[in-house]
Design a protein around this motif. Sequence first.
Motif, PDB file in Angstrom:
ATOM      1  N   ASP A 178       0.875  -1.186   0.000  1.00 29.09           N
ATOM      2  CA  ASP A 178       0.000   0.000   0.000  1.00 29.09           C
ATOM      3  C   ASP A 178       0.906   1.227   0.000  1.00 29.09           C
ATOM      4  N   VAL A 179       1.544   1.480  -1.132  1.00 30.69           N
ATOM      5  CA  VAL A 179       2.607   2.467  -1.176  1.00 30.69           C
ATOM      6  C   VAL A 179       2.068   3.886  -0.987  1.00 30.69           C
ATOM      7  N   ARG A 180       0.869   4.183  -1.501  1.00 28.43           N
ATOM      8  CA  ARG A 180       0.343   5.543  -1.341  1.00 28.43           C
ATOM      9  C   ARG A 180       0.008   5.840   0.113  1.00 28.43           C
ATOM     10  N   ARG A 181      -0.590   4.882   0.772  1.00 25.52           N
ATOM     11  CA  ARG A 181      -0.882   5.065   2.201  1.00 25.52           C
ATOM     12  C   ARG A 181       0.408   5.236   2.987  1.00 25.52           C
ATOM     13  N   ASN A 182       1.413   4.423   2.673  1.00 22.38           N
ATOM     14  CA  ASN A 182       2.682   4.534   3.387  1.00 22.38           C
ATOM     15  C   ASN A 182       3.372   5.864   3.111  1.00 22.38           C
ATOM     16  N   ALA A 183       3.240   6.364   1.889  1.00 25.21           N
ATOM     17  CA  ALA A 183       3.898   7.627   1.553  1.00 25.21           C
ATOM     18  C   ALA A 183       3.289   8.802   2.303  1.00 25.21           C
ATOM     19  N   LYS A 184       2.024   8.712   2.696  1.00 28.48           N
ATOM     20  CA  LYS A 184       1.361   9.788   3.425  1.00 28.48           C
ATOM     21  C   LYS A 184       1.395   9.574   4.928  1.00 28.48           C
ATOM     22  N   ASN A 185       2.046   8.517   5.379  1.00 28.18           N
ATOM     23  CA  ASN A 185       2.145   8.233   6.804  1.00 28.18           C
ATOM     24  C   ASN A 185       3.407   8.884   7.370  1.00 28.18           C
ATOM     25  N   ARG A 186       3.282   9.435   8.579  1.00 32.39           N
ATOM     26  CA  ARG A 186       4.420  10.133   9.184  1.00 32.39           C
ATOM     27  C   ARG A 186       5.650   9.236   9.292  1.00 32.39           C
ATOM     28  N   ASN A 187       5.470   8.009   9.763  1.00 34.13           N
ATOM     29  CA  ASN A 187       6.610   7.125  10.028  1.00 34.13           C
ATOM     30  C   ASN A 187       7.055   6.376   8.773  1.00 34.13           C
ATOM     31  N   ALA A 188       6.089   5.883   7.996  1.00 35.54           N
ATOM     32  CA  ALA A 188       6.448   5.105   6.806  1.00 35.54           C
ATOM     33  C   ALA A 188       7.102   5.961   5.733  1.00 35.54           C
ATOM     34  N   SER A 189       6.827   7.269   5.723  1.00 33.78           N
ATOM     35  CA  SER A 189       7.469   8.125   4.715  1.00 33.78           C
ATOM     36  C   SER A 189       8.985   8.153   4.900  1.00 33.78           C
ATOM     37  N   ALA A 205      -1.270  15.015  -5.780  1.00 32.50           N
ATOM     38  CA  ALA A 205      -1.930  14.848  -4.477  1.00 32.50           C
ATOM     39  C   ALA A 205      -0.924  14.457  -3.410  1.00 32.50           C
ATOM     40  N   LEU A 206       0.045  13.634  -3.783  1.00 33.18           N
ATOM     41  CA  LEU A 206       1.070  13.235  -2.824  1.00 33.18           C
ATOM     42  C   LEU A 206       1.958  14.419  -2.435  1.00 33.18           C
ATOM     43  N   ALA A 207       2.255  15.283  -3.395  1.00 41.34           N
ATOM     44  CA  ALA A 207       3.115  16.434  -3.119  1.00 41.34           C
ATOM     45  C   ALA A 207       2.430  17.451  -2.215  1.00 41.34           C
ATOM     46  N   GLN A 208       1.119  17.467  -2.203  1.00 44.06           N
ATOM     47  CA  GLN A 208       0.404  18.411  -1.347  1.00 44.06           C
ATOM     48  C   GLN A 208       0.206  17.897   0.062  1.00 44.06           C
ATOM     49  N   ASN A 209       0.594  16.652   0.314  1.00 44.93           N
ATOM     50  CA  ASN A 209       0.506  16.092   1.651  1.00 44.93           C
ATOM     51  C   ASN A 209       1.725  16.486   2.472  1.00 44.93           C
ATOM     52  N   GLN A 210       1.531  16.654   3.771  1.00 40.95           N
ATOM     53  CA  GLN A 210       2.615  17.107   4.648  1.00 40.95           C
ATOM     54  C   GLN A 210       3.801  16.159   4.624  1.00 40.95           C
ATOM     55  N   PHE A 211       3.526  14.845   4.624  1.00 36.79           N
ATOM     56  CA  PHE A 211       4.599  13.852   4.669  1.00 36.79           C
ATOM     57  C   PHE A 211       4.928  13.311   3.276  1.00 36.79           C
ATOM     58  N   GLY A 212       3.919  13.270   2.406  1.00 34.64           N
ATOM     59  CA  GLY A 212       4.174  12.807   1.046  1.00 34.64           C
ATOM     60  C   GLY A 212       5.096  13.722   0.276  1.00 34.64           C
ATOM     61  N   ALA A 213       5.153  15.013   0.655  1.00 39.53           N
ATOM     62  CA  ALA A 213       6.044  15.943  -0.046  1.00 39.53           C
ATOM     63  C   ALA A 213       7.499  15.529   0.089  1.00 39.53           C
ATOM     64  N   PHE A 214       7.877  14.951   1.213  1.00 40.58           N
ATOM     65  CA  PHE A 214       9.263  14.498   1.382  1.00 40.58           C
ATOM     66  C   PHE A 214       9.560  13.295   0.477  1.00 40.58           C
TER      67      PHE A 214
END
Length: 466
Positions: free
Chosen positions: A365-376, A407-416
């Motif tokens: 579940d790569v998109r969910r992980n990319a938006k997660n604080r720890n999994a990012s 959408a990922l770039a606009q997320n706080q953690f997905g941006a990293f």
Amino acid sequence: MMMTAGGGQPVMMTAVGDVQQGAVNSNIAWAPPRQATGFRTSMEIVNPAEATKLAVATDLSVVECSAAQPGPSTPSTADEEWASKTEEDGVKHGKELLQLIKASSALKESAMGEPSGFEGAGADAGADSFDRCSASALRRRRRQKAASFNTSASGGASSEEQYAAGYQRRPMAAHDSHAYPRQEPSKWQKSEDHRCARLSAELEAGGERAAAAMMEMQGEVRRMSMESAGCRVVQLAFAALDKRSAEELVMELWGHVREAINSPHGNYVIQKVVELMPSSSARFVVEELRGQAAATARHRFGCRVICRLLEQSGCEDGTASLIDEVLEQAEDLCRHSFGHHVVQSILEHGLSRQRARIAEALGQDVRRNAKNRNASYVIEKSLTYCSPEDCAALSSALLSSPEEIAALAQNQFGAFVVRSLLRQPGAGGEAALEQLKMGAAQQNGQQVSRHLHRLLEENSAAAAAA
């Protein structure tokens, strides 16, 4: 007796009561006459002198006092029915009158500095007053009673004196330790701190003094490892003593690894064992963690021990088998507050098959992980340490469409994560940049988050510099 009411209108009250040496009979019944209208009420008082005393005590303006003339009276049937009907209300108003008398007398005493004469109220009146108190007043009385008890228990010291002397009335909780002064250490604690300071000085001096300190510590390593001052002495001993002497002290920790890991002080001792001792001497740590590897990786202190094992002996068979046990729950550990530190250490110090296992877990579940604080954090580390094939698989999953990458770039953690994709060498980074620009152009007038705006500015500045 005529008294003025709140609006200045004279009021006549009738009651049966007595005032004797500061005690008021609480059995006061209101008996307003039938012909009374508005606020007019009458209260019959046996003695005019007592009526005057009562009126002065309640701080009411006396207009007229007249004694009740004794004599036979024959009440009518209507009067009896009316008296029966208003009996309960009379009792209620009588109690309110008693409260008014006591309150007014207290105010007069504070203003004139004279005793009010109502300090010795009867037990019935006191019980009724207690019953009528609000919940906050009852709590205040309990606190006052407890304070008086603590004052007597502390030898009559006042609250200010108790605070200055470090007096503590109840055990301190972790969340309100600031509300009370810090408790003074006991004599044993002071002597133990002095002893630890002496042992540390002897260990740092080396030679015979260090050997004498080592002999004194034998048999107490486990106990000292669980204490704030003692754990520092034990760690210093592992570093200052020779290998044979240090191994003799380490042997006292056999069978107590999990206990030490649960301790906020003992876990540092176990970490020092892994860092300084040879793998043969620290093997017992790995053996005692078998069967609890995943739980240890989730532990606040246990994750540190596993990271030290990976740094010192990540490629050895014992540690590798322990890490394989950890990776059985890789999907959950990537998103765990403490477990993700262990997963990042595996990516940096583990085996290639273990890195591939982590990349597979992230791809579930790569998109969910990319938006997660720890999994990012784990994804960023994976794009750095995983094989080119695993990195390409993760990148293609994240760059499935321009809308997704925007959408990922606009997320706080997905941006990293997007920033890590843009820094990929070769065609991967260029493809990520093109997808990002296309996604930003397709926002259709929607507000762009500061994270996406910052990424676009960074790449524009980099392109201009190149």
